[in-house]
Design a protein around this motif. Structure first.
Motif, PDB file in Angstrom:
ATOM      1  N   ASN A 172       0.826  -1.200   0.000  1.00  0.00           N
ATOM      2  CA  ASN A 172       0.000   0.000   0.000  1.00  0.00           C
ATOM      3  C   ASN A 172       0.870   1.264   0.000  1.00  0.00           C
ATOM      4  O   ASN A 172       0.717   2.165   0.830  1.00  0.00           O
ATOM      5  CB  ASN A 172      -0.943  -0.017   1.207  1.00  0.00           C
ATOM      6  CG  ASN A 172      -2.048   1.021   1.038  1.00  0.00           C
ATOM      7  OD1 ASN A 172      -2.423   1.364  -0.090  1.00  0.00           O
ATOM      8  ND2 ASN A 172      -2.546   1.549   2.148  1.00  0.00           N
ATOM      9  N   ALA A 173       1.798   1.273  -0.933  1.00  0.00           N
ATOM     10  CA  ALA A 173       2.747   2.391  -0.987  1.00  0.00           C
ATOM     11  C   ALA A 173       2.847   2.890  -2.428  1.00  0.00           C
ATOM     12  O   ALA A 173       2.122   2.436  -3.308  1.00  0.00           O
ATOM     13  CB  ALA A 173       4.109   1.910  -0.496  1.00  0.00           C
ATOM     14  N   HIS A 174       3.759   3.802  -2.657  1.00  0.00           N
ATOM     15  CA  HIS A 174       3.998   4.312  -4.003  1.00  0.00           C
ATOM     16  C   HIS A 174       5.147   3.516  -4.620  1.00  0.00           C
ATOM     17  O   HIS A 174       6.129   3.219  -3.939  1.00  0.00           O
ATOM     18  CB  HIS A 174       4.367   5.796  -3.928  1.00  0.00           C
ATOM     19  CG  HIS A 174       4.327   6.479  -5.263  1.00  0.00           C
ATOM     20  ND1 HIS A 174       5.315   6.323  -6.205  1.00  0.00           N
ATOM     21  CD2 HIS A 174       3.410   7.311  -5.823  1.00  0.00           C
ATOM     22  CE1 HIS A 174       5.015   7.029  -7.286  1.00  0.00           C
ATOM     23  NE2 HIS A 174       3.859   7.640  -7.075  1.00  0.00           N
ATOM     24  N   PRO A 175       5.044   3.173  -5.921  1.00  0.00           N
ATOM     25  CA  PRO A 175       6.129   2.399  -6.547  1.00  0.00           C
ATOM     26  C   PRO A 175       7.493   3.076  -6.423  1.00  0.00           C
ATOM     27  O   PRO A 175       8.530   2.398  -6.385  1.00  0.00           O
ATOM     28  CB  PRO A 175       5.711   2.316  -8.012  1.00  0.00           C
ATOM     29  CG  PRO A 175       4.244   2.540  -8.029  1.00  0.00           C
ATOM     30  CD  PRO A 175       3.921   3.405  -6.854  1.00  0.00           C
ATOM     31  N   ALA A 176       7.491   4.394  -6.342  1.00  0.00           N
ATOM     32  CA  ALA A 176       8.775   5.107  -6.244  1.00  0.00           C
ATOM     33  C   ALA A 176       9.512   4.756  -4.952  1.00  0.00           C
ATOM     34  O   ALA A 176      10.745   4.691  -4.936  1.00  0.00           O
ATOM     35  CB  ALA A 176       8.544   6.613  -6.322  1.00  0.00           C
ATOM     36  N   GLU A 177       8.761   4.496  -3.889  1.00  0.00           N
ATOM     37  CA  GLU A 177       9.433   4.226  -2.601  1.00  0.00           C
ATOM     38  C   GLU A 177      10.299   2.981  -2.704  1.00  0.00           C
ATOM     39  O   GLU A 177      11.478   2.987  -2.349  1.00  0.00           O
ATOM     40  CB  GLU A 177       8.390   4.053  -1.490  1.00  0.00           C
ATOM     41  CG  GLU A 177       7.681   5.359  -1.165  1.00  0.00           C
ATOM     42  CD  GLU A 177       6.472   5.147  -0.257  1.00  0.00           C
ATOM     43  OE1 GLU A 177       6.418   4.127   0.461  1.00  0.00           O
ATOM     44  OE2 GLU A 177       5.576   6.011  -0.291  1.00  0.00           O
ATOM     45  N   TRP A 178       9.665   1.911  -3.160  1.00  0.00           N
ATOM     46  CA  TRP A 178      10.382   0.642  -3.319  1.00  0.00           C
ATOM     47  C   TRP A 178      11.533   0.814  -4.306  1.00  0.00           C
ATOM     48  O   TRP A 178      12.650   0.381  -4.079  1.00  0.00           O
ATOM     49  CB  TRP A 178       9.363  -0.381  -3.821  1.00  0.00           C
ATOM     50  CG  TRP A 178       9.835  -1.774  -4.042  1.00  0.00           C
ATOM     51  CD1 TRP A 178       9.842  -2.793  -3.139  1.00  0.00           C
ATOM     52  CD2 TRP A 178      10.333  -2.341  -5.268  1.00  0.00           C
ATOM     53  NE1 TRP A 178      10.297  -3.947  -3.702  1.00  0.00           N
ATOM     54  CE2 TRP A 178      10.613  -3.701  -5.018  1.00  0.00           C
ATOM     55  CE3 TRP A 178      10.568  -1.841  -6.550  1.00  0.00           C
ATOM     56  CZ2 TRP A 178      11.107  -4.560  -5.991  1.00  0.00           C
ATOM     57  CZ3 TRP A 178      11.072  -2.699  -7.517  1.00  0.00           C
ATOM     58  CH2 TRP A 178      11.337  -4.036  -7.244  1.00  0.00           C
ATOM     59  N   THR A 179      11.251   1.478  -5.417  1.00  0.00           N
ATOM     60  CA  THR A 179      12.244   1.622  -6.482  1.00  0.00           C
ATOM     61  C   THR A 179      13.489   2.357  -6.000  1.00  0.00           C
ATOM     62  O   THR A 179      14.617   1.869  -6.142  1.00  0.00           O
ATOM     63  CB  THR A 179      11.629   2.399  -7.666  1.00  0.00           C
ATOM     64  OG1 THR A 179      10.451   1.713  -8.103  1.00  0.00           O
ATOM     65  CG2 THR A 179      12.606   2.514  -8.816  1.00  0.00           C
ATOM     66  N   TYR A 180      13.273   3.526  -5.425  1.00  0.00           N
ATOM     67  CA  TYR A 180      14.445   4.340  -5.071  1.00  0.00           C
ATOM     68  C   TYR A 180      15.185   3.777  -3.860  1.00  0.00           C
ATOM     69  O   TYR A 180      16.397   3.965  -3.731  1.00  0.00           O
ATOM     70  CB  TYR A 180      14.056   5.811  -4.918  1.00  0.00           C
ATOM     71  CG  TYR A 180      13.783   6.449  -6.280  1.00  0.00           C
ATOM     72  CD1 TYR A 180      14.823   7.009  -7.021  1.00  0.00           C
ATOM     73  CD2 TYR A 180      12.513   6.426  -6.852  1.00  0.00           C
ATOM     74  CE1 TYR A 180      14.590   7.549  -8.294  1.00  0.00           C
ATOM     75  CE2 TYR A 180      12.265   6.968  -8.112  1.00  0.00           C
ATOM     76  CZ  TYR A 180      13.309   7.531  -8.831  1.00  0.00           C
ATOM     77  OH  TYR A 180      13.080   8.051 -10.081  1.00  0.00           O
ATOM     78  N   ALA A 181      14.454   3.071  -2.971  1.00  0.00           N
ATOM     79  CA  ALA A 181      15.157   2.421  -1.858  1.00  0.00           C
ATOM     80  C   ALA A 181      16.088   1.339  -2.409  1.00  0.00           C
ATOM     81  O   ALA A 181      17.255   1.218  -1.999  1.00  0.00           O
ATOM     82  CB  ALA A 181      14.153   1.816  -0.875  1.00  0.00           C
ATOM     83  N   ASN A 182      15.598   0.563  -3.379  1.00  0.00           N
ATOM     84  CA  ASN A 182      16.447  -0.477  -3.968  1.00  0.00           C
ATOM     85  C   ASN A 182      17.623   0.127  -4.727  1.00  0.00           C
ATOM     86  O   ASN A 182      18.725  -0.426  -4.726  1.00  0.00           O
ATOM     87  CB  ASN A 182      15.630  -1.371  -4.906  1.00  0.00           C
ATOM     88  CG  ASN A 182      14.752  -2.336  -4.138  1.00  0.00           C
ATOM     89  OD1 ASN A 182      14.935  -2.530  -2.939  1.00  0.00           O
ATOM     90  ND2 ASN A 182      13.791  -2.922  -4.822  1.00  0.00           N
ATOM     91  N   ILE A 183      17.365   1.232  -5.382  1.00  0.00           N
ATOM     92  CA  ILE A 183      18.461   1.893  -6.116  1.00  0.00           C
ATOM     93  C   ILE A 183      19.563   2.289  -5.141  1.00  0.00           C
ATOM     94  O   ILE A 183      20.753   2.068  -5.398  1.00  0.00           O
ATOM     95  CB  ILE A 183      17.938   3.122  -6.889  1.00  0.00           C
ATOM     96  CG1 ILE A 183      17.078   2.661  -8.078  1.00  0.00           C
ATOM     97  CG2 ILE A 183      19.101   3.995  -7.373  1.00  0.00           C
ATOM     98  CD1 ILE A 183      16.448   3.795  -8.878  1.00  0.00           C
ATOM     99  N   ASP A 184      19.176   2.855  -4.000  1.00  0.00           N
ATOM    100  CA  ASP A 184      20.188   3.257  -3.021  1.00  0.00           C
ATOM    101  C   ASP A 184      20.987   2.062  -2.527  1.00  0.00           C
ATOM    102  O   ASP A 184      22.215   2.124  -2.402  1.00  0.00           O
ATOM    103  CB  ASP A 184      19.533   3.978  -1.839  1.00  0.00           C
ATOM    104  CG  ASP A 184      19.103   5.392  -2.231  1.00  0.00           C
ATOM    105  OD1 ASP A 184      19.604   5.893  -3.263  1.00  0.00           O
ATOM    106  OD2 ASP A 184      18.269   5.982  -1.520  1.00  0.00           O
ATOM    107  N   THR A 185      20.273   0.973  -2.277  1.00  0.00           N
ATOM    108  CA  THR A 185      20.968  -0.239  -1.826  1.00  0.00           C
ATOM    109  C   THR A 185      21.967  -0.700  -2.879  1.00  0.00           C
ATOM    110  O   THR A 185      23.122  -1.007  -2.573  1.00  0.00           O
ATOM    111  CB  THR A 185      19.934  -1.367  -1.592  1.00  0.00           C
ATOM    112  OG1 THR A 185      18.966  -0.891  -0.670  1.00  0.00           O
ATOM    113  CG2 THR A 185      20.594  -2.620  -1.060  1.00  0.00           C
ATOM    114  N   GLN A 186      21.519  -0.738  -4.141  1.00  0.00           N
ATOM    115  CA  GLN A 186      22.416  -1.210  -5.199  1.00  0.00           C
ATOM    116  C   GLN A 186      23.594  -0.258  -5.407  1.00  0.00           C
ATOM    117  O   GLN A 186      24.715  -0.696  -5.657  1.00  0.00           O
ATOM    118  CB  GLN A 186      21.646  -1.386  -6.520  1.00  0.00           C
ATOM    119  CG  GLN A 186      20.640  -2.533  -6.474  1.00  0.00           C
ATOM    120  CD  GLN A 186      20.099  -2.901  -7.853  1.00  0.00           C
ATOM    121  OE1 GLN A 186      20.283  -2.165  -8.822  1.00  0.00           O
ATOM    122  NE2 GLN A 186      19.428  -4.037  -7.940  1.00  0.00           N
ATOM    123  N   ALA A 187      23.321   1.038  -5.283  1.00  0.00           N
ATOM    124  CA  ALA A 187      24.403   2.008  -5.478  1.00  0.00           C
ATOM    125  C   ALA A 187      25.484   1.793  -4.420  1.00  0.00           C
ATOM    126  O   ALA A 187      26.681   1.766  -4.729  1.00  0.00           O
ATOM    127  CB  ALA A 187      23.861   3.433  -5.414  1.00  0.00           C
TER     128      ALA A 187
END
Ligand code: ANZ
Ligand code: ZN
Length: 825
Positions: A101-116
């Motif tokens: 129940n969130a915005h797709p951007a939250e999951w996306t950018y959190a994963n991006i930070d982890t990968q970075a």
């Protein structure tokens, strides 16, 4: 003595590198009057990741190879562009957002930070200043801008047709995303739906996509070129017109075998082609409609199955075979596809197995028009042979081989205006619209008065409205349709109330041009700065998985050609050379949850350290081969790194005066290793190169322990060169060694080690050849040449032959490597 502690070394150097940020490409901004950077430029690109979670073993492998090549070119002093970004639109983010129940951007950018963070820890030599995310409005503004340029050129258009539909994801799929009849993403059986969708006209480029592969030969893996060729699927043949009784216009078929026309004993149309419902007789209409319903329910898998009996229905009408005037019955059958060729075929059961099966099933006649060999006991005969039963009053093919017969009948058909030579392609237009939220909105407005209206450039980007959680639930129409405030908009043409297009673009659109954006990631006046692109493109080396052999690579090639035609770029192919790394598997199988054979990258890095994992990937074998993690030894890699690192310690802790010259034998090994390692990297034999470094480490160790000692200049020289060479695979260890040798960071830009060719040259000794006791020739040979090889060399010598002057040889005495004595008879 100090111990090698990879964790301490990593935490020591990572922050230093972050501060130094050493891998920036020189952007050559000329507006400040700075002189143009004259170093050779290299654009080295790794396929950008999808932010599905943290990095995994597959990433660790791919980026180890890409980084090795990139670091090597940095060390050679080149101006290297090695950027990173994220392919950050896509369905998984949307599904995660529904679950949480969130915005797709939250999951996306959190994963991006982890990968970075993980990329940084993994020590990849990226230029972080060029980082991009395709889901940033600043990026997708230009995806929309490009879409509009395609639209203006007639290369983006809408049409209604039967499309692949995933019932689970509730979205359409491109043909490329249907794998063996199943949704590439979720594995559901794909069905067909009639929908109006957006397409890119990639078919206009089919021939060029084929032709331009020529220069890629030898630069791209052969299997990728073959897959692209098959996907494009060029067929040469002819269009032939058949009259249909009771209908004024003829119906055209496409055939690759016009030579078999005399054997066309029936005619088949695709059930969902408009033609079928137009020509079906009144008596057969009910039967036809029942059949059509059945066909729509069946999946592509069932349809194309060769196991299944052929199905079809007689349409109650007859076609006329144009060469012999025979009335042949017309059927609808689902083995004929609506969107290939013309959607109608002439059926030749004697030469085509599908037609043969159908003829048997429906009791239709079979006439051979190619003579099979006497021992042929199959059904349809598809081979070459003399034509038979193929003559009318004006033209005869009898006796001709297939190719000659094709040419003759095509000429005759043309002269009669009954047909003509033709080329078709299997490639379909690229269906680009998706009924999903987390993608790039299509910048089109629909107005009742004006029709389709492009969003004016100055209104870009059309940003996504803020939807989250349940708003994103699949409903068969795009979630964007429920954002009514967003949908309703003034028509840019007439100002009246109009509606935004509510579909978003396939994420392959985003990734079809990202490599251009890297050249000038902050450029505001267009998707890329033409000067920057002229400097950097095309990409020298692209590295990524073979799973992109068709989709991404074909689309990116198509985009590049369109941009070329727009005058926006001056090259026609984006990727000069391509490296497909293999997969990392475990116990011979792809890693999967159900097999329980997954290997966690985080755990591997914690146990062995970054350098040992990178080294293991590179040492495992040729880059294009799969790596079975059960067969490799990260512990062995770690040991090797330890041994190398201790040598630097031996040098730094050595005391006493050393001889000026140094140990000659070690110097030879060092210089030869530099020469060979360089050649091996240039030819992508990385694993063999690593084996050479291991030999060098052994040789240095032997010299140190056998009395030469750590203070000897030959040892320092060897360890210095070793550190720099090692930096392309094991940057942390190399940096730490470099410091111990008394140098400032970073070893990564220390410069590729040179070698002295006279030291590197393989050793040789002079061999003397005597004939009857007199020296007749001398040449250099390897000290360990075999007796046989030396004998052959001596007997082949011109000078020896001249002095023998035809005399017989009684005896040859070989004393390898220095003497051959020939005794004539
Ligand atoms: C008569 C014939 C005789 C054929 C023969 C083949 C062998 P490729 O090579 O893949 O391009 N065909 C044409 N349109 C079709 C459609 N919409 N659905 C299914 N099949 C179709 O295949 C071209 C051949 O596939 C054509 O040549 C046609 O059958 C069939 F001995 O025509 B042929
Ligand atoms: Zn309007």
């Amino acid at each position: 003595e100090q111990a090698y502690d990879f964790a301490a070394i990593q935490s020591k150097w990572l922050p230093v590198w972050q501060r130094m940020d050493p891998f920036r490409a020189e952007s050559e901004a000329t507006d400040d009057g700075a002189a143009e950077d004259t170093r050779p430029r290299r654009y080295q690109l790794d396929m950008f990741p999808y932010p599905s979670g943290d990095l995994h073993m597959g990433h660790a492998e791919a980026y180890a190879f890409g980084d090795l090549v990139s670091r090597y070119h940095f060390q050679k002093g080149e101006n290297v562009l090695h950027p990173i970004g994220w392919d950050s639109f896509g369905l998984p983010a949307e599904n995660a957002a529904i679950r949480r129940n969130a915005h797709p951007a939250e999951w996306t950018y959190a994963n991006i930070d982890t990968q970075a963070d993980s990329f940084k820890r993994y020590g990849v030599s990226f230029d972080w200043s060029r980082r991009l995310h395709t889901s940033d409005p600043g990026y997708y503004k230009w995806t929309q801008w490009l879409f509009l340029r395609f639209y203006e050129r007639g290369l983006a258009y809408r049409k209604a047709s039967f499309v692949n539909w995933c019932p689970k994801d509730q979205t359409v799929l491109a043909n490329e995303q249907v794998v063996a009849g199943k949704c590439e993403r979720c594995g559901s059986d794909v069905t067909k739906r009639e929908l109006t969708q957006w397409y890119f006209k990639i078919t206009d480029y089919a021939q060029r996509l084929l032709d331009d592969m020529g220069p890629l030969e030898g630069q791209w893996p052969e299997r990728v070129l073959t897959m692209q060729r098959n996907w494009i699927g060029r067929s040469e043949g002819a269009y032939v017109d058949f009259a249909i009784e009771g209908r004024t216009e003829p119906v055209t078929v496409f055939t690759t075998r016009p030579d078999t026309l005399f054997g066309a004993t029936f005619f088949v149309v695709a059930p969902e082609a408009k033609l079928a419902s137009e020509i079906v007789s009144a008596e057969q209409r009910a039967a036809f409609e029942t059949y059509l319903e059945e066909v729509k329910r069946s999946t592509e898998i069932e349809r194309l199955s060769t196991e299944r009996d052929k199905t079809g229905v007689f349409l109650g009408v007859y076609a006329i075979n144009p060469v012999n005037g025979e009335r042949i019955p017309v059927y609808a059958a689902d083995y004929v596809l609506a969107d290939y060729g013309t959607g109608a075929i002439m059926a030749v059961p004697a030469q085509d197995q599908r037609d043969y099966d159908f003829a048997k099933q429906f009791g239709l006649s079979i006439v051979r028009t190619v003579q099979p060999p006497a021992d042929f006991d199959g059904e349809a005969f598809t081979g070459d042979g003399p034509a038979i039963n193929s003559a009318n009053a004006e033209v005869s093919l009898d006796g001709l081989a297939v190719d000659e017969a094709k040419a003759r009948i095509t000429t005759w058909l043309s002269s009669k205006e009954l047909g003509k030579g033709a080329v078709t392609f299997r490639l379909r237009d690229w269906l680009l619209s998706r009924q999903r939220y987390w993608g790039c909105p299509i910048p089109i407005i629909h107005c009742d008065a004006c029709g389709e209206v492009a969003v004016p450039d100055e209104q870009l980007p059309v940003e996504l409205p803020d939807l989250r959680g349940a708003d994103l639930q699949p409903k068969g129409v795009s979630p964007l349709a429920s954002a009514t405030d967003w949908v309703t908009v003034a028509c840019p043409k007439c100002g009246g109330e109009a509606r935004r297009d509510t579909d978003t673009m396939d994420t392959f659109v985003d990734s079809s041009w990202y490599f251009l954006r890297y050249c000038s990631p902050n450029y505001d006046d267009g998707p890329f700065d033409p000067d920057a692109v002229r400097r950097w493109m095309p990409i020298d080396q692209y590295v990524g998985g073979v799973e992109h052999a068709i989709l991404h690579l074909l689309y990116a090639r198509f985009f590049t050609k369109v941009l070329h035609d727009m005058g926006a770029v001056d090259f026609i192919e984006p990727f000069t050379s391509l490296l497909n790394q293999g997969q990392v598997v475990n116990q011979g199988k792809a890693m999967s949850k159900s097999l329980g054979n997954g290997v966690d990258l985080g755990e591997q890095l914690a146990s062995y350290g970054v350098d040992a994992i990178r080294l293991t990937m590179v040492f495992a074998g040729p880059p294009e081969d799969d790596i079975d993690w059960a067969d490799v030894s990260p512990a062995g890699s770690l040991k090797f790194l330890q041994r190398a690192w201790r040598l630097a310690n031996d040098v730094s802790s050595a005391v006493g005066v050393s001889p000026a010259e140094g140990d000659a034998a070690l110097r030879k090994v060092t210089h030869r290793t530099v020469q060979q390692f360089t050649e091996l990297l240039e030819s992508y034999k990385f694993n063999v190169g690593i084996a050479r470094l291991m030999e060098l480490v052994n040789a240095i160790r032997k010299a140190v322990d056998s009395g030469v000692g750590g203070g000897d200049p030959s040892v320092r020289e060897a360890v210095e060169k070793l550190s720099v060479m090692l930096s392309v695979v094991a940057p942390y260890t190399a940096e730490d060694m470099w410091e111990r040798l008394g140098h400032e960071p970073t070893v990564s830009l220390a410069g590729w080690p040179s070698f002295d060719p006279s030291l590197a040259a393989a050793e040789s000794v002079t061999c003397v050849v005597q004939v009857a006791g007199k020296v007749r020739d001398k040449f250099d040979v390897s000290p360990d040449i075999s007796e046989d090889a030396l004998r052959e060399l001596a007997l082949a010598s011109e000078k020896v032959l001249a002095s023998l002057d035809g005399r017989e040889i009684r005896k040859v005495i070989v004393r390898a490597p220095k003497l051959v004595n020939i005794v004539p008879g």
